[in-house]
Design a protein around this motif. Structure first.
Motif, PDB file in Angstrom:
ATOM      1  N   VAL A 171      -0.944  19.405  15.592  1.00 38.30           N
ATOM      2  CA  VAL A 171      -0.873  20.589  16.446  1.00 38.30           C
ATOM      3  C   VAL A 171       0.155  21.593  15.938  1.00 38.30           C
ATOM      4  N   ALA A 172       1.202  21.113  15.245  1.00 42.92           N
ATOM      5  CA  ALA A 172       2.262  22.000  14.760  1.00 42.92           C
ATOM      6  C   ALA A 172       1.754  23.021  13.756  1.00 42.92           C
ATOM      7  N   TYR A 173       0.609  22.777  13.147  1.00 45.33           N
ATOM      8  CA  TYR A 173       0.084  23.709  12.148  1.00 45.33           C
ATOM      9  C   TYR A 173      -0.782  24.809  12.755  1.00 45.33           C
ATOM     10  N   GLY A 174      -0.986  24.780  14.051  1.00 46.15           N
ATOM     11  CA  GLY A 174      -1.734  25.853  14.690  1.00 46.15           C
ATOM     12  C   GLY A 174      -3.093  26.062  14.050  1.00 46.15           C
ATOM     13  N   PRO A 175      -3.431  27.317  13.664  1.00 46.63           N
ATOM     14  CA  PRO A 175      -4.763  27.588  13.093  1.00 46.63           C
ATOM     15  C   PRO A 175      -5.005  26.926  11.739  1.00 46.63           C
ATOM     16  N   PHE A 176      -3.951  26.388  11.112  1.00 47.01           N
ATOM     17  CA  PHE A 176      -4.116  25.715   9.821  1.00 47.01           C
ATOM     18  C   PHE A 176      -4.343  24.212   9.989  1.00 47.01           C
ATOM     19  N   ASN A 177      -4.383  23.728  11.220  1.00 47.36           N
ATOM     20  CA  ASN A 177      -4.680  22.327  11.479  1.00 47.36           C
ATOM     21  C   ASN A 177      -6.073  22.011  10.924  1.00 47.36           C
ATOM     22  N   LYS A 277      -5.001  30.298  -3.502  1.00 47.49           N
ATOM     23  CA  LYS A 277      -5.312  31.711  -3.241  1.00 47.49           C
ATOM     24  C   LYS A 277      -5.575  32.003  -1.768  1.00 47.49           C
ATOM     25  N   TYR A 278      -6.454  31.242  -1.137  1.00 46.78           N
ATOM     26  CA  TYR A 278      -6.866  31.580   0.221  1.00 46.78           C
ATOM     27  C   TYR A 278      -5.825  31.150   1.252  1.00 46.78           C
ATOM     28  N   PHE A 279      -5.123  30.065   0.975  1.00 46.49           N
ATOM     29  CA  PHE A 279      -4.061  29.665   1.905  1.00 46.49           C
ATOM     30  C   PHE A 279      -2.941  30.694   1.919  1.00 46.49           C
ATOM     31  N   ILE A 280      -2.488  31.100   0.731  1.00 49.58           N
ATOM     32  CA  ILE A 280      -1.382  32.056   0.697  1.00 49.58           C
ATOM     33  C   ILE A 280      -1.828  33.426   1.207  1.00 49.58           C
ATOM     34  N   GLY A 281      -3.127  33.719   1.088  1.00 47.26           N
ATOM     35  CA  GLY A 281      -3.629  34.993   1.593  1.00 47.26           C
ATOM     36  C   GLY A 281      -3.645  35.066   3.103  1.00 47.26           C
ATOM     37  N   THR A 282      -3.747  33.908   3.771  1.00 46.90           N
ATOM     38  CA  THR A 282      -3.769  33.878   5.236  1.00 46.90           C
ATOM     39  C   THR A 282      -2.414  33.498   5.826  1.00 46.90           C
ATOM     40  N   ALA A 283      -1.715  32.531   5.219  1.00 50.03           N
ATOM     41  CA  ALA A 283      -0.422  32.078   5.749  1.00 50.03           C
ATOM     42  C   ALA A 283       0.743  32.941   5.291  1.00 50.03           C
ATOM     43  N   ARG A 284       0.556  33.682   4.187  1.00 49.24           N
ATOM     44  CA  ARG A 284       1.608  34.524   3.610  1.00 49.24           C
ATOM     45  C   ARG A 284       2.798  33.713   3.113  1.00 49.24           C
ATOM     46  N   LYS A 362      14.577  16.780   8.640  1.00 47.02           N
ATOM     47  CA  LYS A 362      13.892  17.339   9.803  1.00 47.02           C
ATOM     48  C   LYS A 362      12.700  18.167   9.328  1.00 47.02           C
ATOM     49  N   PRO A 363      11.512  17.575   9.286  1.00 42.29           N
ATOM     50  CA  PRO A 363      10.319  18.334   8.877  1.00 42.29           C
ATOM     51  C   PRO A 363      10.060  19.516   9.808  1.00 42.29           C
ATOM     52  N   GLU A 364       9.645  20.647   9.219  1.00 48.88           N
ATOM     53  CA  GLU A 364       9.422  21.879   9.976  1.00 48.88           C
ATOM     54  C   GLU A 364       8.095  22.510   9.597  1.00 48.88           C
ATOM     55  N   THR A 365       7.616  23.364  10.486  1.00 49.95           N
ATOM     56  CA  THR A 365       6.483  24.241  10.176  1.00 49.95           C
ATOM     57  C   THR A 365       6.789  25.612  10.750  1.00 49.95           C
ATOM     58  N   GLY A 366       5.991  26.597  10.321  1.00 48.44           N
ATOM     59  CA  GLY A 366       6.093  27.927  10.904  1.00 48.44           C
ATOM     60  C   GLY A 366       7.097  28.823  10.219  1.00 48.44           C
ATOM     61  N   THR A 367       7.046  30.100  10.586  1.00 50.14           N
ATOM     62  CA  THR A 367       7.992  31.107  10.119  1.00 50.14           C
ATOM     63  C   THR A 367       8.400  31.959  11.317  1.00 50.14           C
ATOM     64  N   PRO A 368       9.652  31.886  11.774  1.00 51.02           N
ATOM     65  CA  PRO A 368      10.745  31.086  11.232  1.00 51.02           C
ATOM     66  C   PRO A 368      10.528  29.585  11.447  1.00 51.02           C
ATOM     67  N   ASP A 369      11.355  28.789  10.737  1.00 56.45           N
ATOM     68  CA  ASP A 369      11.192  27.341  10.786  1.00 56.45           C
ATOM     69  C   ASP A 369      11.345  26.799  12.205  1.00 56.45           C
ATOM     70  N   VAL A 370      10.432  25.900  12.564  1.00 57.21           N
ATOM     71  CA  VAL A 370      10.522  25.174  13.832  1.00 57.21           C
ATOM     72  C   VAL A 370      10.509  23.686  13.506  1.00 57.21           C
ATOM     73  N   ILE A 371      11.569  22.975  13.881  1.00 53.94           N
ATOM     74  CA  ILE A 371      11.668  21.549  13.588  1.00 53.94           C
ATOM     75  C   ILE A 371      10.656  20.783  14.430  1.00 53.94           C
TER      76      ILE A 371
END
Length: 391
Positions: A171-177, A277-284, A362-371
């Motif tokens: 769930v922490a990856y949101g739309p990238f799950n 290519k496509y991941f960095i194009g959507t996740a930035r 402490k693994p994190e996801t998101g920008t800014p980082d969320v632990i």
């Protein structure tokens, strides 16, 4: 110093940098190039090691902001167990004395790798189902020229094959799950350069070796970006550079039948990127973000008889920021290693064991980082063996 003494010092850390820097597994050794060999000046070795990590953590839960305050989407406390899978590393080397001053070696190792898998449901945990696999195999051909008994230079070509895959789930990856990427095996070239200073009568040697980065153009298949209106099986090519590194290896006799040894290894992990290519194009942002790593080792080897020796060593890699990628849920380490070696005629049999205390992360996801989880009190244990023949 007998062969067993030198072998015991090497086997104190037989698995090289296993778990160091998150991906470093062998430390890119070149010790075979300095073996004296037997009557024909030749030397061959075969080594293998098995590492069992114990990497566990606890989820921090997920909450969302609402007009009446934070509301929990997931409760904290889920246990991530066995996140790091066991792995084997294999090595081999052949060294030949071509002339009095010129020698050559061919070395096989598996310098980098990872095998990470989070347990749990992708729809009911923060990181459940997230996984990462990478494997490299390298063959290095080296020449060494000795100007005199003390000074020498060495260098050569490294051929490296690399492949990998990554899956982002939870769930922490949101739309990238559900996103996953497969990076097909690619083979490319790099090089090594170095020099050494020795005082043979003191068993003293200091060797400095630079290993270049190696750039791979890996055929790539991306899936799981349907939330962004993209189809599956997106075919591209991704450039992935395995990092440059510097090894400083040292040893010296300090008393009769006693050897002091140590090393410093720096790896430029901050330049290691995986940017499909496509991941960095959507996740930035890219999939991997690591810090440079420096690993230190110091130890003693002692010859107990003419044919038997043992060693003990301490290894340390300082941790950097404990907020890390879920794909590399460790942060530095301490380790204690024991080695032993026994000569049987022209054959030397060596064995080693190492226990590592892995740094909290402490693994994190998101920008800014969320632990998303807390990983504490993790360890790894390695057993290894080497057989060498001088002829």
């Amino acid at each position: 110093m007998k062969r067993a003494l030198g072998s015991a010092s090497i086997l104190a850390a037989i698995a090289g940098g296993a778990c160091a820097g998150g991906l470093d597994r062998t430390g890119q050794p070149i010790g075979a190039l300095f073996e004296e060999g037997g009557a024909n000046g030749a030397y061959v070795e075969l080594s293998f090691a098995h590492t069992s990590p114990d990497i566990t953590g606890t989820g921090d839960g997920i909450s969302v902001a609402t007009p009446i305050g934070p509301v929990d989407v997931l409760s904290s406390g889920f246990g991530y167990n066995g996140v790091g899978d066991d792995f084997w590393t294999f090595g081999a080397a052949v060294k030949m004395q071509l002339t009095e001053a010129l020698s050559a070696a061919v070395i096989f190792d598996q310098p980098y790798g990872t095998d990470i898998a989070y347990n749990g449901s992708a729809t009911a945990t923060e990181l459940g189902g997230t996984r990462a696999f990478a494997e490299t195999n390298a063959v290095t051909g080296l020449l060494r020229y000795a100007f005199d008994p003390r000074w020498s230079v060495h260098g050569g070509i490294r051929i490296e094959a690399a492949e990998g895959s990554i899956g982002l789930e939870g769930v922490a990856y949101g739309p990238f799950n559900g996103y996953d990427v497969d990076l097909e095996r690619d083979t490319s070239l790099g090089y090594s350069l170095g020099y050494a200073y020795e005082i043979p009568e003191l068993a003293l040697r200091v060797a400095l070796t630079y290993n270049s980065k190696i750039s791979h153009d890996m055929k790539t298949t991306e899936n799981g970006l349907g939330a962004f209106g993209l189809p599956g099986d997106l075919k591209t090519t991704t450039e992935v550079e395995t990092p440059q590194s510097i090894n400083l290896d040292m040893q010296t006799g300090i008393a009769a039948n006693t050897l002091l040894f140590g090393s410093v290894r720096w790896v430029d992990w901050s330049e290691f990127k995986i940017d499909p290519k496509y991941f960095i194009g959507t996740a930035r942002e890219g999939l991997v973000d690591l810090d440079d790593a420096t690993t230190y080792e110091i130890g003693l080897a002692r010859e107990f008889t003419d044919v038997w020796a043992g060693s003990v060593a301490v290894l340390y890699e300082p941790g950097e920021d404990d907020v890390v990628s879920p794909l590399s849920p460790t942060n530095g380490f301490w380790a204690v290693a024991l080695g032993t070696a026994y000569e049987i005629g022209d054959v030397t049999v060596s064995g080693g064991a190492r226990y590592m205390w892995l740094g909290d992360a402490k693994p994190e996801t998101g920008t800014p980082d969320v632990i998303r989880a807390e990983f504490e009190n993790n360890t790894a244990f390695t057993l290894g063996m080497r057989i060498a023949y001088n002829f």
